[in-house]
Design a protein around this motif. Structure first.
Motif, PDB file in Angstrom:
ATOM      1  N   PHE A  37       0.800  -1.226   0.000  1.00  0.00           N
ATOM      2  CA  PHE A  37       0.000   0.000   0.000  1.00  0.00           C
ATOM      3  C   PHE A  37       0.832   1.276   0.000  1.00  0.00           C
ATOM      4  CE2 PHE A  37      -2.460  -3.283   2.356  1.00  0.00           C
ATOM      5  CZ  PHE A  37      -3.409  -3.528   1.375  1.00  0.00           C
ATOM      6  N   GLY A  38       2.110   1.177   0.352  1.00  0.00           N
ATOM      7  CA  GLY A  38       2.967   2.357   0.303  1.00  0.00           C
ATOM      8  C   GLY A  38       3.115   3.024   1.657  1.00  0.00           C
ATOM      9  N   PHE A  39       3.894   4.087   1.663  1.00  0.00           N
ATOM     10  CA  PHE A  39       4.263   4.739   2.913  1.00  0.00           C
ATOM     11  C   PHE A  39       3.410   5.972   3.207  1.00  0.00           C
ATOM     12  CE2 PHE A  39       7.919   2.784   0.779  1.00  0.00           C
ATOM     13  CZ  PHE A  39       8.209   1.787   1.696  1.00  0.00           C
ATOM     14  N   GLU A  40       2.864   6.582   2.177  1.00  0.00           N
ATOM     15  CA  GLU A  40       2.071   7.790   2.393  1.00  0.00           C
ATOM     16  C   GLU A  40       0.746   7.485   3.079  1.00  0.00           C
ATOM     17  OE1 GLU A  40       1.673   9.994  -1.202  1.00  0.00           O
ATOM     18  OE2 GLU A  40       3.837  10.251  -1.493  1.00  0.00           O
ATOM     19  N   THR A  41       0.177   6.318   2.815  1.00  0.00           N
ATOM     20  CA  THR A  41      -1.100   5.939   3.433  1.00  0.00           C
ATOM     21  C   THR A  41      -0.912   4.875   4.519  1.00  0.00           C
ATOM     22  OG1 THR A  41      -1.460   4.224   1.738  1.00  0.00           O
ATOM     23  CG2 THR A  41      -2.361   6.421   1.299  1.00  0.00           C
ATOM     24  N   PHE A  42       0.327   4.623   4.891  1.00  0.00           N
ATOM     25  CA  PHE A  42       0.610   3.511   5.799  1.00  0.00           C
ATOM     26  C   PHE A  42      -0.158   3.634   7.115  1.00  0.00           C
ATOM     27  CE2 PHE A  42       2.920   1.620   9.339  1.00  0.00           C
ATOM     28  CZ  PHE A  42       3.102   0.329   8.894  1.00  0.00           C
ATOM     29  N   GLY A  43      -0.125   4.815   7.733  1.00  0.00           N
ATOM     30  CA  GLY A  43      -0.775   4.987   9.029  1.00  0.00           C
ATOM     31  C   GLY A  43      -2.258   4.661   8.984  1.00  0.00           C
ATOM     32  N   VAL A  44      -2.942   5.135   7.934  1.00  0.00           N
ATOM     33  CA  VAL A  44      -4.387   4.920   7.818  1.00  0.00           C
ATOM     34  C   VAL A  44      -4.695   3.453   7.525  1.00  0.00           C
ATOM     35  CG1 VAL A  44      -6.449   5.492   6.492  1.00  0.00           C
ATOM     36  CG2 VAL A  44      -4.816   7.282   7.091  1.00  0.00           C
ATOM     37  N   VAL A  45      -3.985   2.877   6.556  1.00  0.00           N
ATOM     38  CA  VAL A  45      -4.292   1.509   6.117  1.00  0.00           C
ATOM     39  C   VAL A  45      -3.917   0.490   7.203  1.00  0.00           C
ATOM     40  CG1 VAL A  45      -3.776  -0.275   4.415  1.00  0.00           C
ATOM     41  CG2 VAL A  45      -4.067   2.087   3.684  1.00  0.00           C
ATOM     42  N   TYR A  46      -2.703   0.571   7.709  1.00  0.00           N
ATOM     43  CA  TYR A  46      -2.268  -0.379   8.746  1.00  0.00           C
ATOM     44  C   TYR A  46      -3.089  -0.175  10.029  1.00  0.00           C
ATOM     45  CZ  TYR A  46       0.711  -2.725  12.169  1.00  0.00           C
ATOM     46  OH  TYR A  46       1.172  -3.540  13.176  1.00  0.00           O
ATOM     47  N   GLY A  47      -3.309   1.085  10.400  1.00  0.00           N
ATOM     48  CA  GLY A  47      -4.116   1.361  11.588  1.00  0.00           C
ATOM     49  C   GLY A  47      -5.526   0.827  11.459  1.00  0.00           C
ATOM     50  N   SER A  48      -6.106   0.963  10.253  1.00  0.00           N
ATOM     51  CA  SER A  48      -7.466   0.444  10.021  1.00  0.00           C
ATOM     52  C   SER A  48      -7.504  -1.069  10.134  1.00  0.00           C
ATOM     53  CB  SER A  48      -7.959   0.878   8.640  1.00  0.00           C
ATOM     54  OG  SER A  48      -8.037   2.273   8.539  1.00  0.00           O
ATOM     55  N   MET A  49      -6.474  -1.730   9.586  1.00  0.00           N
ATOM     56  CA  MET A  49      -6.428  -3.188   9.635  1.00  0.00           C
ATOM     57  C   MET A  49      -6.354  -3.695  11.068  1.00  0.00           C
ATOM     58  SD  MET A  49      -3.832  -5.753   7.605  1.00  0.00           S
ATOM     59  CE  MET A  49      -4.393  -5.163   6.009  1.00  0.00           C
ATOM     60  N   ILE A  50      -5.485  -3.104  11.869  1.00  0.00           N
ATOM     61  CA  ILE A  50      -5.336  -3.525  13.257  1.00  0.00           C
ATOM     62  C   ILE A  50      -6.568  -3.148  14.076  1.00  0.00           C
ATOM     63  CG2 ILE A  50      -3.963  -3.244  15.355  1.00  0.00           C
ATOM     64  CD1 ILE A  50      -2.612  -4.852  13.149  1.00  0.00           C
ATOM     65  N   CYS A  51      -7.143  -1.976  13.786  1.00  0.00           N
ATOM     66  CA  CYS A  51      -8.325  -1.515  14.517  1.00  0.00           C
ATOM     67  C   CYS A  51      -9.525  -2.433  14.271  1.00  0.00           C
ATOM     68  CB  CYS A  51      -8.654  -0.082  14.096  1.00  0.00           C
ATOM     69  SG  CYS A  51     -10.069   0.639  14.951  1.00  0.00           S
ATOM     70  N   VAL A  52      -9.807  -2.739  13.016  1.00  0.00           N
ATOM     71  CA  VAL A  52     -10.938  -3.623  12.681  1.00  0.00           C
ATOM     72  C   VAL A  52     -10.715  -5.017  13.266  1.00  0.00           C
ATOM     73  CG1 VAL A  52     -12.181  -4.748  10.800  1.00  0.00           C
ATOM     74  CG2 VAL A  52     -11.554  -2.338  10.606  1.00  0.00           C
ATOM     75  N   SER A  53      -9.487  -5.518  13.151  1.00  0.00           N
ATOM     76  CA  SER A  53      -9.168  -6.830  13.716  1.00  0.00           C
ATOM     77  C   SER A  53      -9.389  -6.838  15.217  1.00  0.00           C
ATOM     78  CB  SER A  53      -7.709  -7.199  13.409  1.00  0.00           C
ATOM     79  OG  SER A  53      -7.461  -7.236  12.035  1.00  0.00           O
ATOM     80  N   GLY A  54      -8.982  -5.756  15.872  1.00  0.00           N
ATOM     81  CA  GLY A  54      -9.172  -5.658  17.313  1.00  0.00           C
ATOM     82  C   GLY A  54     -10.638  -5.665  17.703  1.00  0.00           C
ATOM     83  N   CYS A  55     -11.461  -4.920  16.954  1.00  0.00           N
ATOM     84  CA  CYS A  55     -12.908  -4.888  17.245  1.00  0.00           C
ATOM     85  C   CYS A  55     -13.528  -6.281  17.162  1.00  0.00           C
ATOM     86  CB  CYS A  55     -13.606  -3.940  16.274  1.00  0.00           C
ATOM     87  SG  CYS A  55     -13.269  -2.202  16.529  1.00  0.00           S
ATOM     88  N   LEU A  56     -13.203  -7.000  16.095  1.00  0.00           N
ATOM     89  CA  LEU A  56     -13.795  -8.318  15.884  1.00  0.00           C
ATOM     90  C   LEU A  56     -13.218  -9.374  16.824  1.00  0.00           C
ATOM     91  CD1 LEU A  56     -14.127  -8.381  11.998  1.00  0.00           C
ATOM     92  CD2 LEU A  56     -15.873  -7.922  13.711  1.00  0.00           C
ATOM     93  N   ASN A  57     -12.114  -9.047  17.505  1.00  0.00           N
ATOM     94  CA  ASN A  57     -11.557  -9.991  18.462  1.00  0.00           C
ATOM     95  C   ASN A  57     -12.370 -10.069  19.750  1.00  0.00           C
ATOM     96  OD1 ASN A  57      -8.431 -11.322  18.523  1.00  0.00           O
ATOM     97  ND2 ASN A  57      -9.086 -10.253  16.692  1.00  0.00           N
ATOM     98  N   PHE A  58     -13.375  -9.191  19.876  1.00  0.00           N
ATOM     99  CA  PHE A  58     -14.278  -9.314  21.018  1.00  0.00           C
ATOM    100  C   PHE A  58     -15.065 -10.624  20.939  1.00  0.00           C
ATOM    101  CE2 PHE A  58     -17.921  -8.169  23.726  1.00  0.00           C
ATOM    102  CZ  PHE A  58     -17.221  -7.721  24.845  1.00  0.00           C
ATOM    103  N   PHE A  59     -15.095 -11.225  19.759  1.00  0.00           N
ATOM    104  CA  PHE A  59     -15.731 -12.534  19.561  1.00  0.00           C
ATOM    105  C   PHE A  59     -15.068 -13.597  20.433  1.00  0.00           C
ATOM    106  CE2 PHE A  59     -16.466 -16.381  16.820  1.00  0.00           C
ATOM    107  CZ  PHE A  59     -17.844 -16.405  16.942  1.00  0.00           C
TER     108      PHE A  59
END
Length: 515
Positions: A430-452
């Motif tokens: 995905f590159g470095f310019e959008t890294f914070g948003v893309v990687y942060g979104s991936m970890i954030c969504v994964s974290g939310c669904l880990n409440f399962f």
């Protein structure tokens, strides 16, 4: 004060020592739950839940199901929150700098400690859960704000990131040391006393941020990963103190490229709208070839376009199930081993091995992770990650001591490997310019669904009568399906892009690095 320190030492060394120290003491503290849980049980946390229906069931075995589920839920919620926090942490860091980010983290650590100290006097909320959540939020703030220190010594940026990450992995050992001291030395050293002493940590962080650490970030998160992957700064230039020969080993080729007399070398499949330096084109062309066209595949797309792609969705699904498996095991390792081994002493031994191995093997695996990422192409790395994930799952199904032991040892080494591969994948795809948003979104969504995880834990306790095998089989089967889909997609895309590169190289107008 700052000038006197500079007179004695390089301030950057002091900054690094401070960051490593507080990461050791706070960054991943909550992941030491398996070591803390026996202490919580011994200090009667949630024990009152076991006596609600004592008239109906006068024989109460501790920890009872309700108590065990509530304790495991405490960790599950903490693990969810600490992953969700990755996104706001990146936003605070980019907008307010590392100093504010670190101070915010220290405030959460302080409030979490204070809640545990006052737990006996708090009745309007669950103090143990609330305190754990506060500690879970504080960890990412102080940890991620330390990444920008990778550019303090650009020549050693990779080593600095490895040390900071190692400190994160080691931080879970703090609860282990507390449990050992509590059980072997002083059984009166309760949670109140421990967290009263722990208040020193957030105070130390605030003092460091105010008097020692830089106010402005040396680098954004994306720039840090660009430096780690490419060895270049955000402008595509070598960091201060390095020369081009460190990137282009051939002296004649280096001289001709920098003088502009050599052939133009740039990535075949992606050029981008931003004008890139000669070195940046050279490095990215080499990475594109080494990864068979995978590097740079979505670098010029917007964050929204990247998030909507199969590259993101499939890796997100793999991240969700892998994170779920790891956190489910951390919360239930003792009960799982008791059921599988049918021996409480062996289960206790396995739990102790896990507590020690989690921080220790996490550190020892870091150099190996670096070697793997440096020498294998993206598809091969993902194949290894998926294969290890499946193998660990199989070992966890065998009701025998040694296969389970092997699975645990591999799991604790796999955990930092998996997180590193996900961040490496995001930067390369995905590159470095959008890294914070893309990687942060991936970890954030994964974290939310880990409440399962709490639902899986409840199923194990009730429907399956403490048998973890059905849940583990389900998680393993899901891992296999997602792994096959992810690897199949990347393999197909890799072959297609490798063919495009070969065709482009046959064109008389195309020039490309042959190394």
């Amino acid at each position: 004060m700052r000038s006197s320190l500079i007179g004695c030492f390089d301030i950057r060394i002091i900054q690094l020592l401070c960051a490593v120290t507080w990461c050791l003491l706070s960054a991943g503290l909550i992941f030491g739950f398996a070591a803390l849980k026996p202490v919580l049980i011994a200090q009667h946390v949630y024990e009152d839940l076991c006596y609600i229906n004592v008239a109906e069931d006068p024989v109460v075995e501790l920890p009872c199901t309700k108590q065990d589920l509530r304790l495991n839920k405490m960790f599950a919620v903490g693990a969810v929150v600490t992953n969700i926090a990755a996104l706001p942490v990146g936003w605070v860091l980019d907008n307010y700098g590392p100093r504010i980010c670190g101070i915010v983290g220290a405030l959460f650590l302080f409030s979490g400690s204070f809640i545990y100290i006052s737990a006996k006097h708090i009745s309007f909320l669950d103090p143990y859960l609330t305190g754990y959540i506060s500690l879970a939020i504080g960890g990412p703030f102080v940890f991620i704000s330390s990444f920008q220190l990778a550019n303090t010594f650009p020549k050693y940026s990779g080593s600095i990131l490895a040390v900071i990450t190692g400190a994160f992995d080691s931080s879970s050992a703090l609860f282990l040391f507390y449990r050992i001291y509590y059980e072997k030395v002083d059984p009166d050293f309760n949670l109140k006393k421990f967290f009263t002493l722990y208040l020193v940590v957030p105070v130390f962080i605030v003092l460091c941020q105010l008097f020692i650490m830089p106010f402005e970030s040396y680098k954004t998160l994306g720039a840090v990963h660009k430096l780690e992957v490419e060895g270049l700064d955000e402008d595509g230039n070598l960091p201060e103190g390095q020369d081009a020969s460190m990137v282009i080993p051939d002296a004649d080729e280096c001289s001709s490229l920098l003088s502009g007399t050599g052939p133009q070398i740039q990535p075949v499949l992606s050029h981008g709208s931003r004008r890139k330096s000669v070195l940046e084109n050279y490095v990215e062309a080499r990475l594109e070839k080494r990864t068979r066209g995978i590097f740079g595949v979505l670098h010029e797309k917007s964050a929204l376009e990247q998030i909507k792609s199969y590259w993101f969705i499939l890796m997100l699904l793999f991240t969700i199930v892998t994170m779920l498996r790891i956190n489910y095991f951390v919360a239930t390792v003792r009960s799982q081993e008791e059921y599988l081994l049918r021996d409480s002493k062996l289960a206790a031994l396995m739990n102790s091995i896990f507590d020690v191995a989690l921080p220790l093997l996490g550190i020892l695996s870091i150099p190996i992770i670096g070697i793997i990422l440096d020498n294998l192409e993206t598809y091969s790395v993902l194949l290894l990650v998926c294969g290890l994930s499946v193998f660990i799952g199989i070992m966890g199904l065998i009701p025998s001591f040694y296969p389970n032991l092997l699975g645990i040892l591999l799991l604790v080494a796999f955990r930092p490997f998996y997180y590193t591969v996900v961040s490496d994948y995001c930067s390369k795809i995905f590159g470095f310019e959008t890294f914070g948003v893309v990687y942060g979104s991936m970890i954030c969504v994964s974290g939310c669904l880990n409440f399962f995880q709490t639902y899986l834990d409840k199923l194990t306790h009730t429907t399956f009568d403490m048998n973890p095998t059905p849940v583990n089989v389900g998680l393993l089967a899901t891992t296999v399906v997602i792994s096959v889909a992810l690897l199949g997609y990347i393999r197909t895309q890799s072959k297609r892009r490798a063919t495009l590169i070969d065709d482009a190289l046959k064109s008389p107008v195309a020039t490309y690095n042959s190394t």
